[in-house]
Design an enzyme around this catalytic site. Structure first.
Site, mmCIF file in Angstrom:
data_model
loop_
_atom_site.group_PDB
_atom_site.id
_atom_site.type_symbol
_atom_site.label_atom_id
_atom_site.label_comp_id
_atom_site.label_asym_id
_atom_site.label_seq_id
_atom_site.Cartn_x
_atom_site.Cartn_y
_atom_site.Cartn_z
ATOM 1 N N ASN A 103 24.741 26.277 -15.768
ATOM 2 C CA ASN A 103 25.312 25.290 -14.854
ATOM 3 C C ASN A 103 25.612 25.848 -13.469
ATOM 4 O O ASN A 103 25.660 25.092 -12.498
ATOM 5 C CB ASN A 103 26.593 24.761 -15.526
ATOM 6 N N TYR A 170 18.014 23.117 -1.441
ATOM 7 C CA TYR A 170 18.648 22.645 -2.673
ATOM 8 C C TYR A 170 17.616 21.889 -3.510
ATOM 9 O O TYR A 170 17.521 22.074 -4.730
ATOM 10 C CB TYR A 170 19.834 21.754 -2.319
ATOM 11 N N LYS A 174 16.396 22.706 -7.340
ATOM 12 C CA LYS A 174 16.662 21.800 -8.471
ATOM 13 C C LYS A 174 15.370 21.180 -9.025
ATOM 14 O O LYS A 174 15.266 20.971 -10.233
ATOM 15 C CB LYS A 174 17.663 20.725 -8.043
ATOM 16 N N ILE A 203 29.324 14.050 -8.175
ATOM 17 C CA ILE A 203 30.368 14.234 -9.192
ATOM 18 C C ILE A 203 31.588 14.854 -8.516
ATOM 19 O O ILE A 203 31.450 15.794 -7.713
ATOM 20 C CB ILE A 203 29.870 15.168 -10.317
HETATM 21 P P1 NAD Z 1 31.655 23.793 -8.379
HETATM 22 O O1 NAD Z 1 31.438 24.420 -7.050
HETATM 23 O O2 NAD Z 1 33.032 23.417 -8.800
HETATM 24 O O3 NAD Z 1 31.059 24.705 -9.536
HETATM 25 C C1 NAD Z 1 30.059 25.665 -9.333
HETATM 26 C C2 NAD Z 1 30.288 26.781 -10.307
HETATM 27 O O4 NAD Z 1 29.229 27.724 -10.210
HETATM 28 C C3 NAD Z 1 31.582 27.518 -10.020
HETATM 29 O O5 NAD Z 1 32.169 27.930 -11.231
HETATM 30 C C4 NAD Z 1 31.090 28.730 -9.241
HETATM 31 O O6 NAD Z 1 31.971 29.810 -9.292
HETATM 32 C C5 NAD Z 1 29.793 29.010 -9.983
HETATM 33 N N1 NAD Z 1 28.861 29.827 -9.228
HETATM 34 C C6 NAD Z 1 28.326 29.585 -8.014
HETATM 35 N N2 NAD Z 1 27.525 30.587 -7.667
HETATM 36 C C7 NAD Z 1 27.544 31.486 -8.694
HETATM 37 C C8 NAD Z 1 26.917 32.738 -8.926
HETATM 38 N N3 NAD Z 1 26.108 33.315 -8.015
HETATM 39 N N4 NAD Z 1 27.173 33.369 -10.095
HETATM 40 C C9 NAD Z 1 28.010 32.850 -11.010
HETATM 41 N N5 NAD Z 1 28.636 31.668 -10.846
HETATM 42 C C10 NAD Z 1 28.399 31.022 -9.688
HETATM 43 O O7 NAD Z 1 30.737 22.511 -8.374
HETATM 44 P P2 NAD Z 1 30.078 21.656 -9.572
HETATM 45 O O8 NAD Z 1 29.808 20.344 -9.010
HETATM 46 O O9 NAD Z 1 30.842 21.772 -10.813
HETATM 47 O O10 NAD Z 1 28.661 22.411 -9.715
HETATM 48 C C11 NAD Z 1 28.113 22.796 -10.965
HETATM 49 C C12 NAD Z 1 26.618 22.564 -10.938
HETATM 50 O O11 NAD Z 1 26.400 21.156 -10.858
HETATM 51 C C13 NAD Z 1 25.859 23.194 -9.780
HETATM 52 O O12 NAD Z 1 24.665 23.785 -10.278
HETATM 53 C C14 NAD Z 1 25.523 22.009 -8.898
HETATM 54 O O13 NAD Z 1 24.351 22.212 -8.152
HETATM 55 C C15 NAD Z 1 25.366 20.912 -9.918
HETATM 56 N N6 NAD Z 1 25.509 19.553 -9.395
HETATM 57 C C16 NAD Z 1 26.678 19.143 -8.844
HETATM 58 C C17 NAD Z 1 26.781 17.848 -8.355
HETATM 59 C C18 NAD Z 1 28.045 17.331 -7.720
HETATM 60 O O14 NAD Z 1 28.013 16.286 -7.053
HETATM 61 N N7 NAD Z 1 29.171 17.958 -7.889
HETATM 62 C C19 NAD Z 1 25.681 16.989 -8.446
HETATM 63 C C20 NAD Z 1 24.499 17.442 -9.035
HETATM 64 C C21 NAD Z 1 24.430 18.732 -9.516
#
Ligand code: NAD
Length: 266
Positions: A103, A170, A174, A203
């Site tokens: 994730n 991005y 993805k 989200i």
């Molecule tokens: P978030 O920023 O709260 O979580 C991201 C997590 O990834 C955090 O725990 C962060 O510490 C970790 N992370 C980032 N880079 C890292 C690395 N190099 N090594 C280890 N851990 C790392 O945001 P989120 O929305 O929970 O994001 C989680 C995933 O969901 C991501 O891959 C993001 O692309 C995807 N996503 C999010 C959304 C949204 O709208 N929030 C939509 C589609 C996809």
């Protein structure tokens, strides 16, 4: 019971994942944190990975305080040797690996056309969001094969199935996750490993705050205009789909990408 306790109350739980080991990357916040509580609530032993030690360790501690089994492991998904060590340590800690939720991810930029897209951000997006997931699977698959199978859920995005302007790095990362998910699923479909991806729209998370700002009214209005359902999604709504994909209820589902998008992609 306060809200936080309600998320992690292990005792009132169903147990779809009793005795299953689940590795979750990016578990220190947002969707990964929500998934950690959800898997733990259903009996899983969770191996939580992130870069931010204090935040990740606090998530693991909260699960343990509520009767669950959780370990925090610090690792950077941009570092191949740390990914290998992460999987080895998970297997050593819990005796195997049944489920992986890959994730962790970064957002990069969302309003910059290709000629102006910073090269370093392009490199980071591909290194963490795509190559990181590829290396995760590279080590998780042998661990799962050694015990007869498993399930992998990779984090893609609506930006991995639909074009949006201003975020080509991005998008590349993805769309790439969707591609390697399908490739891995087909490589191991007859060996007991299912591989799927989730594709959320916006989200509620720190990532959404970085993209849309922290003004709730502005965020909701902007997001409402994107999603036919009229609001942004919650991390728990993504976690629910991840758990289903990882569970035996999805035993005939592989190479699938599920949009969790309030109708955005229709
Ligand atoms: P978030 O920023 O709260 O979580 C991201 C997590 O990834 C955090 O725990 C962060 O510490 C970790 N992370 C980032 N880079 C890292 C690395 N190099 N090594 C280890 N851990 C790392 O945001 P989120 O929305 O929970 O994001 C989680 C995933 O969901 C991501 O891959 C993001 O692309 C995807 N996503 C999010 C959304 C949204 O709208 N929030 C939509 C589609 C996809």
């Amino acid at each position: 019971m306060d809200n936080e306790t309600a998320h992690v109350n292990i005792l009132d739980s169903m147990a779809r994942f009793q005795n299953k080991t689940v590795l979750i990357t990016g578990a220190s916040s947002g969707i990964g944190e929500a998934a950690a509580y959800a898997f733990a609530r259903e009996g899983a032993k969770v191996f939580l990975v992130a870069r931010r030690k204090d935040r990740g360790a606090a998530v693991a501690a909260r699960i343990r305080e509520n009767g669950g089994t959780a370990v925090f492991h610090q690792a950077d998904m941009a570092d191949r040797s740390q990914i290998a060590q992460m999987v080895a340590d998970c297997v050593a800690e819990f005796g195997g690996l049944d489920i992986a939720f890959n994730n962790a991810g970064i957002d990069g930029v969302f309003d910059v056309n290709i000629p102006d897209h910073p090269e370093d951000i392009w490199d980071d997006l591909l290194a963490i969001n795509l190559t990181g997931v590829w290396f995760c699977m590279r080590h998780q698959i042998p661990a799962m094969l050694a015990q007869g199978g498993g399930a992998i859920v990779n984090m893609a995005s609506m930006a991995g199935v639909k074009g949006f302007p201003g975020s080509s790095g991005y998008a590349a990362s993805k769309f790439g996750v969707v591609g390697i998910t399908k490739a891995a699923a087909l490589e191991y479909a007859d060996q007991g490993i299912r591989v799927n991806a989730v594709c959320p729209a916006v989200i509620r998370s720190e990532m959404a705050d970085r993209v849309f700002g922290t003004d709730e009214a502005v965020k909701e209005a902007e997001a409402a205009s994107w999603h036919p359902i009229g609001r942004i999604g919650e991390p728990e709504e993504v976690a629910d789909v991840v758990l289903w994909l990882a569970s035996d209820e999805a035993s005939f589902v592989t190479a699938e990408t599920i949009q969790i998008d309030g109708g955005l992609g229709a």
